[in-house]
Design a protein around this motif. Structure first.
Motif, PDB file in Angstrom:
ATOM      1  N   GLU A 138       4.627   6.047   1.170  1.00 22.48           N
ATOM      2  CA  GLU A 138       4.590   6.569  -0.668  1.00 22.48           C
ATOM      3  C   GLU A 138       4.094   8.303  -0.166  1.00 22.48           C
ATOM      4  O   GLU A 138       3.148   8.388   0.930  1.00 22.48           O
ATOM      5  N   LYS A 139       4.104   8.739  -0.758  1.00 16.43           N
ATOM      6  CA  LYS A 139       4.050  10.563  -0.668  1.00 16.43           C
ATOM      7  C   LYS A 139       2.419  10.990  -1.114  1.00 16.43           C
ATOM      8  O   LYS A 139       2.116  11.984  -0.939  1.00 16.43           O
ATOM      9  N   SER A 140       2.260  10.457  -1.741  1.00 19.31           N
ATOM     10  CA  SER A 140       1.174  10.883  -2.655  1.00 19.31           C
ATOM     11  C   SER A 140      -0.252   9.876  -1.467  1.00 19.31           C
ATOM     12  O   SER A 140      -1.641  10.197  -1.956  1.00 19.31           O
ATOM     13  N   LEU A 141       0.135   9.570  -1.046  1.00 19.75           N
ATOM     14  CA  LEU A 141      -1.482   8.099  -0.356  1.00 19.75           C
ATOM     15  C   LEU A 141      -1.978   9.168   0.527  1.00 19.75           C
ATOM     16  O   LEU A 141      -1.602  10.138   1.541  1.00 19.75           O
ATOM     17  N   ASP A 142      -3.654   9.006   0.930  1.00 19.59           N
ATOM     18  CA  ASP A 142      -4.504   9.672   1.690  1.00 19.59           C
ATOM     19  C   ASP A 142      -3.593   9.876   3.541  1.00 19.59           C
ATOM     20  O   ASP A 142      -2.924   8.213   3.418  1.00 19.59           O
ATOM     21  N   PRO A 143      -3.235  10.835   3.829  1.00 11.65           N
ATOM     22  CA  PRO A 143      -2.638  11.164   5.275  1.00 11.65           C
ATOM     23  C   PRO A 143      -3.299   9.442   6.507  1.00 11.65           C
ATOM     24  O   PRO A 143      -2.676   8.944   7.204  1.00 11.65           O
ATOM     25  N   LEU A 144      -4.587   9.288   5.948  1.00  3.72           N
ATOM     26  CA  LEU A 144      -5.424   8.720   7.245  1.00  3.72           C
ATOM     27  C   LEU A 144      -5.452   7.166   6.852  1.00  3.72           C
ATOM     28  O   LEU A 144      -4.922   6.778   7.925  1.00  3.72           O
ATOM     29  N   LEU A 145      -4.915   6.997   5.500  1.00  5.89           N
ATOM     30  CA  LEU A 145      -4.271   5.596   5.535  1.00  5.89           C
ATOM     31  C   LEU A 145      -2.757   5.481   5.588  1.00  5.89           C
ATOM     32  O   LEU A 145      -3.015   3.580   6.043  1.00  5.89           O
ATOM     33  N   LYS A 146      -1.945   6.161   5.239  1.00  5.33           N
ATOM     34  CA  LYS A 146      -0.746   6.606   6.249  1.00  5.33           C
ATOM     35  C   LYS A 146      -0.868   6.148   7.695  1.00  5.33           C
ATOM     36  O   LYS A 146       0.090   4.671   8.104  1.00  5.33           O
ATOM     37  N   LEU A 147      -1.483   7.129   8.214  1.00 10.41           N
ATOM     38  CA  LEU A 147      -1.586   6.392  10.188  1.00 10.41           C
ATOM     39  C   LEU A 147      -2.208   5.189   9.739  1.00 10.41           C
ATOM     40  O   LEU A 147      -1.349   4.405  10.821  1.00 10.41           O
ATOM     41  N   ALA A 148      -3.458   4.600   9.685  1.00 10.41           N
ATOM     42  CA  ALA A 148      -3.351   3.523   9.636  1.00 10.41           C
ATOM     43  C   ALA A 148      -2.390   2.283   9.026  1.00 10.41           C
ATOM     44  O   ALA A 148      -2.423   1.261   9.835  1.00 10.41           O
ATOM     45  N   SER A 149      -2.544   2.584   8.636  1.00  4.78           N
ATOM     46  CA  SER A 149      -1.038   1.888   8.141  1.00  4.78           C
ATOM     47  C   SER A 149       0.481   1.371   8.150  1.00  4.78           C
ATOM     48  O   SER A 149       0.090   0.294   9.008  1.00  4.78           O
ATOM     49  N   ALA A 150       0.801   2.337   9.225  1.00  3.72           N
ATOM     50  CA  ALA A 150       1.949   2.805  10.680  1.00  3.72           C
ATOM     51  C   ALA A 150       1.037   2.207  12.126  1.00  3.72           C
ATOM     52  O   ALA A 150       1.394   1.393  12.678  1.00  3.72           O
ATOM     53  N   LYS A 151       0.198   2.005  11.944  1.00  4.28           N
ATOM     54  CA  LYS A 151      -0.597   1.105  12.972  1.00  4.28           C
ATOM     55  C   LYS A 151      -1.168   0.325  13.466  1.00  4.28           C
ATOM     56  O   LYS A 151      -0.625  -1.275  14.258  1.00  4.28           O
ATOM     57  N   ALA A 152      -1.094  -0.539  11.937  1.00  5.43           N
ATOM     58  CA  ALA A 152      -1.411  -1.606  11.657  1.00  5.43           C
ATOM     59  C   ALA A 152       0.380  -2.595  11.852  1.00  5.43           C
ATOM     60  O   ALA A 152       0.860  -3.323  12.128  1.00  5.43           O
TER      61      ALA A 152
END
Length: 597
Positions: free
Chosen positions: A205-219
């Motif tokens: 998701e391009k519009s997603l907050d970068p920190l949430l993106k990183l947390a998604s990748a970690k999970a």
């Protein structure tokens, strides 16, 4: 009168028990040296009181149980917080006493929110897993405060029913940021396989907050064991957050293509330290050999965490050729790194093929000028019993500007116990003492204490008169005096030491409020009196007035008495059990508790 004295002593022992334990522990910590530096004068014998079990008086429990049934909000709120405080003080049995009432209070719909939240906090502090459903019910309300209070505990307790909640919240853009972030953090812990598709969608998701993106990748990286290399290759070409995501999503991957992505990131000289560290940590777990191949470059990084991970890779893939770069980190600027390397080298030297190159590499570090390296190298050489290094250690002892290096060198010399060094060390001790008498703030007290302990332990009789010079108060720093007084006891009874009874008892009984004797010297004096066959003199302490004992830890006297009796009976000393410490100052506790008599 005799009864009154006995009762007074009992009261003193009970009331001072916690103070004694903390004050004696503080005295032992006052050296402020590396924990690997041992102090025989504190361990032979070890008279540190055993920390007592903390208990809440039964009368207080009875009051709290009654108060929890009362309607007053503030009353119940304070009791709930007090139970939590007791849990944090390691009071045992609280779940058995309060668990049922607290769970009832936490799930009662009529319980006002402040009390309900405080009760749940207490159940969490008690680690009462029987309350898992109650926490989940509150969590399902979706209210931010409840979610943030209970999320981490539900994940820690492995409550699988919460996984669907977290997946739903993580993918819901209408939910506030902190709740979504918490959901992703818990999914990274519980790693449910069913969350893969949603997490992968979040990453794109391009519009997603970068920190949430990183947390998604970690999970996602904690869940998926394959299929993300293409994503990682694409992300590795993006911005900082994307590159961190690239490493995170490979966490559970084990393939050459995945390793290649990580290697490309650690070998890029312009790469951000955070990305390099993440890639290093991934390779350390997944393929330490590939990381070790680049360790020589990584140990020169300005980032201490990167150097530390590189060192770990060398340890995991150790060979004789890798010993020298690993040993060089004994002089690392970061204390955690050099201590880690020191401990690793001591352990690796158990391997026959590594013992010799490790000893030589460490000796080379000792001869260099960096005090950090001298300190750690001295410890390694001492632990590895490299007796040929003793002259180099003596050079460090005499010339090092930093106290840390000198103390380590002195300790290593004591460990090595080379007989040829006894006379030179004794002469050096005399030189240090001469300087201390002129400057009681001398920075050499701790290394002198180490050397004196050695001379005492080997019963070096030529030092007898020298040790006796340390008995008077204020002649030099207390650490050296404690060592000398202890060393007299190690020498045992002889024509000179048997005349010291009055001097030693003078130190034990010193209660000068304006100029108190060091309690450590007092304890050493008690130990020495026992070793000189004068244990009977200590019995007078138990008949002393309160004023004459005010500077002495009474419980340590009891420990010394028990040790003395064991020594006399020829038995191994076992520290007597301490009575539970009845904590006071609790909410609702009466000023005067009923007597146990």
């Amino acid at each position: 009168m005799l009864y009154m004295r006995s009762h007074l002593l009992t009261v003193c022992l009970s009331s001072l028990l916690l103070l004694v334990c903390s004050s004696f522990a503080m005295a032992q910590a006052s050296f402020n040296t590396d924990p690997i530096i041992d102090w025989p004068m504190r361990e032979d014998p070890n008279l540190t009181p055993i920390e007592p079990e903390a208990i809440v008086p039964q009368e207080v429990h009875d009051l709290w149980l009654k108060a929890l049934k009362q309607p007053e909000l503030e009353l119940r709120l304070q009791v709930v917080k007090s139970i939590k405080d007791a849990a944090e003080k390691q009071v045992k049995g609280l779940i058995e006493i309060y668990g049922s009432q607290l769970r009832g209070l936490a799930q009662n719909k009529d319980t006002v929110k402040p009390l309900a939240m405080a009760t749940v906090q207490t159940l969490i502090a008690l680690d009462d897993k029987a309350a898992a459903d109650i926490l989940l019910t509150h969590n399902k309300t979706g209210k931010t405060d409840w979610v943030l209070l209970t999320d981490a505990t539900l994940a820690r307790w492995k409550v699988s029913a919460a996984d669907d909640l977290w997946i739903s919240r993580a993918t819901n853009p209408a939910i506030n940021w902190s709740v979504r972030q918490s959901a992703l953090e818990q999914l990274a812990i519980t790693a449910p396989d069913k969350a893969q598709s949603q997490l992968r969608q979040l990453m794109s998701e391009k519009s997603l907050d970068p920190l949430l993106k990183l947390a998604s990748a970690k999970a996602l990286g904690n869940i998926a064991q394959r299929g993300l290399v293409g994503d990682a290759q694409r992300l590795a070409k993006g911005d900082l957050t994307s590159r961190l995501m690239a490493v995170a999503c490979l966490k559970s991957h084990d393939s050459d293509d995945a390793f290649a992505v990580a290697v490309s990131l650690i070998t890029n000289r312009d790469e951000d330290h955070a990305v390099v560290l993440a890639a290093c940590e991934y390779l350390l777990d997944a393929n330490p050999e590939k990381l070790a191949n680049h360790a020589n470059t990584l140990i020169k990084s300005r980032d201490a965490s990167i150097r530390r991970v590189a060192a770990q890779s060398l340890v995991k893939q150790i060979s004789s050729s890798r010993v020298t770069p690993l040993a060089s980190l004994l002089a690392d600027a970061h204390p955690q790194t050099r201590v880690q390397v020191r401990n690793d080298l001591i352990e690796l030297a158990r391997q026959d093929n590594l013992a010799s190159p490790i000893k030589q590499a460490v000796l080379n570090v000792l001869k260099q000028s960096a005090w950090e390296g001298q300190e750690q190298a001295a410890i390694v050489l001492g632990k590895l019993d490299v007796k040929t290094a003793v002259s180099d250690l003596f050079d460090v002892l005499k010339s090092a500007e930093r106290e840390e290096a000198r103390i380590a060198a002195a300790t290593a010399i004591r460990w090595l116990n080379v007989s040829d060094m006894r006379d030179p060390i004794f002469t050096y001790c005399q030189t240090l003492f001469t300087g201390m008498k002129k400057n009681t703030m001398s920075p050499h007290a701790l290394e002198l204490a180490q050397l004196i302990q050695w001379l005492g332990d080997i019963q070096y009789e030529p030092a007898t008169n020298f040790f006796i010079e340390f008995i008077p108060k204020n002649i030099c720093p207390s650490q050296a005096r404690e060592a000398a007084v202890w060393a007299i006891g190690k020498l045992g009874p002889n024509d000179k030491t048997k005349k010291l009874n009055n001097k030693l008892m003078g130190r034990v009984k010193d209660a000068n409020e304006m100029n108190p004797e060091s309690t450590d010297v007092q304890v050493a004096a008690m130990v020495t009196l026992v070793r000189l066959g004068q244990a009977r003199l200590l019995s007078s302490l138990f008949n002393a007035s309160q004023d004459s004992m005010m500077m002495l830890d009474i419980h340590v006297v009891e420990m010394c008495k028990a040790w003395s009796e064991s020594l006399e009976a020829g038995k191994t000393f076992v520290a007597p059990k301490t009575d539970p410490a009845i904590l006071s100052g609790w909410y609702l506790q009466p000023d005067k508790m009923p007597s146990n008599d």
